[in-house]
Design an enzyme around this catalytic site. Structure first.
Site, mmCIF file in Angstrom:
data_model
loop_
_atom_site.group_PDB
_atom_site.id
_atom_site.type_symbol
_atom_site.label_atom_id
_atom_site.label_comp_id
_atom_site.label_asym_id
_atom_site.label_seq_id
_atom_site.Cartn_x
_atom_site.Cartn_y
_atom_site.Cartn_z
ATOM 1 N N CYS A 35 0.824 -1.212 0.000
ATOM 2 C CA CYS A 35 0.000 0.000 0.000
ATOM 3 C C CYS A 35 0.861 1.266 0.000
ATOM 4 O O CYS A 35 0.350 2.350 -0.230
ATOM 5 C CB CYS A 35 -0.940 0.019 1.198
ATOM 6 S SG CYS A 35 -0.063 0.019 2.760
ATOM 7 N N CYS A 104 -2.300 -3.551 8.753
ATOM 8 C CA CYS A 104 -1.920 -2.176 9.112
ATOM 9 C C CYS A 104 -1.340 -2.137 10.526
ATOM 10 O O CYS A 104 -0.409 -1.375 10.800
ATOM 11 C CB CYS A 104 -3.119 -1.249 9.020
ATOM 12 S SG CYS A 104 -4.103 -1.472 7.523
#
Ligand code: FES
Length: 123
Positions: A35, A104
């Site tokens: 990402c 994350c």
């Protein structure tokens, strides 16, 4: 059900310990290649205790909330306790993250470990 818990939203909207520590004893920077998000963690360490911690995160809401929560969890803690903080514990402290957002929280675990490794390598 809402996508994010209230705690995630709170730590995303009002992140704790954002910033830089000048002359930090340990600095760790990690990124997620997929990402492109980046997290940087700064530690002030005294007698193997984390006396201060700040972070800068260029990333998604989950990454920001995870860094914020992680700093709260390790502040005032011994290095060995901070070292064993898992991304799962960070996510649990946030009352959970959606499955596809768990990666994350891994950034927070890795950034702390990188900062501690940096500290140890300088000793
Ligand atoms: Fe990149 Fe969350 S999507 S860390």
């Amino acid at each position: 059900m809402a996508l994010y818990s209230e705690k995630v939203m709170d730590h995303f909207m009002n992140p704790r310990n954002v910033g830089v520590i000048e002359n930090a004893d340990g600095v760790g920077e990690v990124g997620n290649a997929k990402c492109g998000d980046i997290m940087k963690m700064y530690l002030k360490i005294d007698d193997d205790v984390i006396t201060d911690v700040k972070f800068e995160t260029f990333g998604c809401a989950s990454a920001i909330a995870s860094s914020s929560m992680a700093t709260e969890l390790i502040k005032g803690k011994k290095l060995e306790d901070a070292m064993s903080l898992t991304n799962k514990a960070v996510a649990e402290a946030l009352d959970g993250l959606p499955d596809y957002k768990m990666h994350c929280s891994v950034l927070a675990e890795e950034a702390i470990q990188a900062a501690i490794d940096d500290y140890k390598s300088k000793k």
